[in-house]
Design a protein around this motif. Structure first.
Motif, PDB file in Angstrom:
ATOM      1  N   ARG A   1       0.839  -1.215   0.000  1.00 55.82           N
ATOM      2  CA  ARG A   1       0.000   0.000   0.000  1.00 55.82           C
ATOM      3  C   ARG A   1       0.867   1.257   0.000  1.00 55.82           C
ATOM      4  N   MET A   2       1.920   1.241   0.796  1.00 57.09           N
ATOM      5  CA  MET A   2       2.822   2.389   0.889  1.00 57.09           C
ATOM      6  C   MET A   2       3.486   2.645  -0.474  1.00 57.09           C
TER       7      MET A   2
ATOM      8  N   GLU B   1       2.385   1.659  -3.467  1.00 52.36           N
ATOM      9  CA  GLU B   1       1.365   2.082  -4.433  1.00 52.36           C
ATOM     10  C   GLU B   1       1.054   3.571  -4.272  1.00 52.36           C
ATOM     11  N   ASN B   2       0.956   4.018  -3.038  1.00 51.98           N
ATOM     12  CA  ASN B   2       0.715   5.440  -2.779  1.00 51.98           C
ATOM     13  C   ASN B   2       1.862   6.282  -3.329  1.00 51.98           C
ATOM     14  N   PHE B   3       3.071   5.852  -3.073  1.00 49.32           N
ATOM     15  CA  PHE B   3       4.260   6.536  -3.572  1.00 49.32           C
ATOM     16  C   PHE B   3       4.238   6.616  -5.097  1.00 49.32           C
ATOM     17  N   ARG B   4       3.937   5.493  -5.753  1.00 47.09           N
ATOM     18  CA  ARG B   4       3.901   5.448  -7.221  1.00 47.09           C
ATOM     19  C   ARG B   4       2.807   6.362  -7.773  1.00 47.09           C
ATOM     20  N   ASN B   5       1.654   6.401  -7.099  1.00 48.21           N
ATOM     21  CA  ASN B   5       0.560   7.263  -7.547  1.00 48.21           C
ATOM     22  C   ASN B   5       0.967   8.739  -7.491  1.00 48.21           C
ATOM     23  N   ILE B   6       1.630   9.130  -6.409  1.00 46.10           N
ATOM     24  CA  ILE B   6       2.100  10.514  -6.284  1.00 46.10           C
ATOM     25  C   ILE B   6       3.091  10.820  -7.406  1.00 46.10           C
TER      26      ILE B   6
ATOM     27  N   GLN C   1       1.263  11.152 -10.784  1.00 42.24           N
ATOM     28  CA  GLN C   1       0.501  12.396 -10.870  1.00 42.24           C
ATOM     29  C   GLN C   1       1.414  13.575 -11.197  1.00 42.24           C
TER      30      GLN C   1
ATOM     31  N   GLN D   1       4.954  17.050  -0.438  1.00 42.70           N
ATOM     32  CA  GLN D   1       4.267  15.761  -0.294  1.00 42.70           C
ATOM     33  C   GLN D   1       5.104  14.646  -0.938  1.00 42.70           C
TER      34      GLN D   1
ATOM     35  N   SER E   1       6.832  11.450   0.909  1.00 44.23           N
ATOM     36  CA  SER E   1       6.517  10.109   0.429  1.00 44.23           C
ATOM     37  C   SER E   1       7.799   9.314   0.166  1.00 44.23           C
TER      38      SER E   1
END
Length: 116
Positions: A40-41, A43-48, A51, A69, A73
């Motif tokens: 999850r961590m 995936e969040n990093f990759r999404n940021i 974007q 941010q 991350s």
């Protein structure tokens, strides 16, 4: 005798899949995916990351808040040993791809001169 470039490319793809760098990357990725918290961590990093890259490609400004941010991350994911190993393996694989790209582009560089 003409050379089929695509055959050579597929052979290179096979070589990459069998490389030590790719094996290390694959193992590190599997370790992250096997750990729910790390997955999850990451995936969040990759999404940021994605974007921000999309904004850059579209010529949009990235706010200072978004930069902060992203920095937070990165710092957070690097504290996780599994993700840190994955990022190191990604970096090594990226270096290999960059070296391959230099080799592949050599004929054009010789023809036109340095491209960069």
């Amino acid at each position: 005798m003409a050379v089929n470039i695509h055959d050579s490319a597929y052979e290179l793809q096979k070589t990459i899949r069998n490389s030590q760098e790719y094996s290390a990357l694959k193992l590190a990725y599997q370790e992250v995916n096997a750990d729910e918290s790390a997955r999850r961590m990451f995936e969040n990093f990759r999404n940021i990351q994605m974007q921000l890259q999309q904004k850059q490609m579209m010529g949009q400004n990235i706010s200072q808040e978004e930069v902060e941010q992203a920095k937070k991350s990165v710092a957070l994911v690097q504290q996780n040993p599994k993700i840190a190993r994955l990022m190191e393996a990604e970096q090594r694989m990226s270096m290999v791809i960059a070296e391959l790209n230099q080799i592949i582009m050599k004929p054009l560089e010789e023809l036109y001169g340095p491209l960069a």
